[in-house]
Write an enzyme that holds these catalytic residues in place. Structure first.
Site, PDB file in Angstrom:
ATOM      1  CD  GLU A   1      -2.760   1.319   2.409  1.00 29.52           C
ATOM      2  OE1 GLU A   1      -3.820   0.661   2.334  1.00 29.52           O
ATOM      3  OE2 GLU A   1      -2.444   1.999   3.412  1.00 29.52           O
TER       4      GLU A   1
ATOM      5  CE  LYS B   1     -17.504  -4.431   2.767  1.00 35.99           C
ATOM      6  NZ  LYS B   1     -16.239  -4.240   3.514  1.00 35.99           N
TER       7      LYS B   1
ATOM      8  NE  ARG C   1     -18.456   3.469   6.458  1.00 39.55           N
ATOM      9  CZ  ARG C   1     -18.676   3.598   7.756  1.00 39.55           C
ATOM     10  NH1 ARG C   1     -19.810   3.160   8.283  1.00 39.55           N
ATOM     11  NH2 ARG C   1     -17.768   4.119   8.542  1.00 39.55           N
TER      12      ARG C   1
ATOM     13  CB  ALA D   1     -11.221  11.477   4.974  1.00 43.67           C
TER      14      ALA D   1
ATOM     15  CB  ALA E   1     -18.035  -1.148   0.928  1.00 44.76           C
TER      16      ALA E   1
ATOM     17  CB  THR F   1      -4.496   5.469   0.462  1.00 41.99           C
ATOM     18  OG1 THR F   1      -3.613   6.598   0.487  1.00 41.99           O
ATOM     19  CG2 THR F   1      -3.780   4.255   0.989  1.00 41.99           C
ATOM     20  CE1 TYR F   2     -10.381   9.312  -4.720  1.00 41.54           C
ATOM     21  CE2 TYR F   2     -12.005   9.043  -2.966  1.00 41.54           C
ATOM     22  CZ  TYR F   2     -11.648   9.557  -4.212  1.00 41.54           C
ATOM     23  OH  TYR F   2     -12.555  10.289  -4.927  1.00 41.54           O
TER      24      TYR F   2
END
Length: 316
Positions: A23, A180, A113, A57, A130, A54-55
């Site tokens: 990651e 999911k 989510r 908040a 999600a 990553t993305y």
């Protein structure tokens, strides 16, 4: 008369290789970018199956994340898995983001989510779970399937070895994971865990409930007490008291703390592999040294891509 199918015949096929991934997160400054790209080159040499990006908040670093995803595709051999959070986003907004990712050549998305906005109500038609994002991605994929040469988008989701802080129970977490999967998820990556038995327990409970997708353990190099304590608070997962005590006892001795943390991380990874983990996902925090040391202590069966191996030999 049709020839007999051989799929049900006994097979002596070798075990598949252990998947490997890392990651990364988008840099926040020019100095951070230089450090990150040093890390990227070091990790690239291990030939991982993918790296997740990553993305922030509520999509707070959306543009920076997209820039990193694009650079990874253009300038490296790495395959990006783009994080995408959905809470608060409307179907039209999120479909536009998914289409943008697909236009950029992304074929792997980690559907999450995300954290709800601290202030203000969500739009009435906003996504809240999600599994809804997974279904939205599959719908976008279906509209564009002619582009993919009969391939598909790989969709990952999160799994929780310890109870999610907002969940009423571990059983509920497994039901969410099953939802999911039903929506179209291909695999799951676990959140950070600190106790070896948490991963195997999750897998047992998930399989009993009908979850069949791969569940990949997320392993964090446990070399920073500050980071462990922060993540423990954020995730609601209690850190291993014995590990915390050992790291506190090594305060002021960075080398000793590093050794303790690497040993603890290797123990978690080995326990997960012994429990049948199909891969390892290393949370690098944009630092390569500890992750590579953990990896070096493990005997992972990995495929070798001849062209990439030749390129690495030429660069040495």
């Amino acid at each position: 008369m049709s020839p007999p199918l051989l799929l049900g015949a006994p097979s002596k096929a070798p075990s598949p290789p252990i998947a490997l991934s890392y990651e990364l997160f988008p840099p926040r400054s020019e100095a951070a970018s230089r450090t990150l790209w040093t890390t990227i080159r070091e990790l690239e040499a291990t030939d991982p199956d993918y790296v997740s990006v990553t993305y922030g908040a509520s999509g707070s670093n959306h543009d920076t994340a997209l820039d990193l995803v694009e650079r990874l595709q253009l300038e490296t051999t790495l395959r990006p898995l783009a994080h995408l959070t959905c809470v608060g986003g409307t179907p039209s907004e999120l479909t536009a983001v998914v289409d943008d990712l697909l236009d950029r050549g992304v074929r792997g998305i980690l559907a999450l989510r995300g954290d709800a906005p601290r202030h203000g109500a969500l739009p009435q038609d906003a996504l809240r779970h999600a599994q809804d994002l997974v279904a939205l991605i599959r719908a976008a994929e279906g509209r564009r399937s002619a582009q993919f040469a009969a391939g598909k988008v790989a969709i990952g989701v999160a799994a929780y070895p310890a109870k999610h802080p907002e969940s009423p129970s571990e059983a509920h977490d497994v039901e969410v994971l099953l939802a999911k999967q039903r929506a179209g998820a291909d695999f799951a990556i676990t959140q950070v865990f600190f106790h070896a038995e948490q991963y195997s327990s999750l897998v047992r409970r998930a399989r009993r409930a009908g979850v069949t997708i791969p569940i990949i353990p997320g392993i964090m190099p446990l070399t920073s007490l500050r980071r462990i304590e922060k993540l423990s608070v954020l995730s609601g997962v209690a850190a291993d008291p014995a590990l915390v005590d050992r790291l506190r006892g090594a305060a002021g001795d960075a080398d000793a703390a590093h050794r303790i943390g690497v040993e603890a991380s290797v123990h978690l990874a080995e326990a997960a592999l012994d429990a049948g983990a199909p891969g390892l996902h290393l949370y690098t925090f944009n630092e390569h040294a500890a992750s590579l040391e953990v990896l070096g202590r493990l005997d992972l069966p990995r495929p070798v891509r001849p062209l990439l191996a030749a390129r690495h030999r030429a660069a040495v």
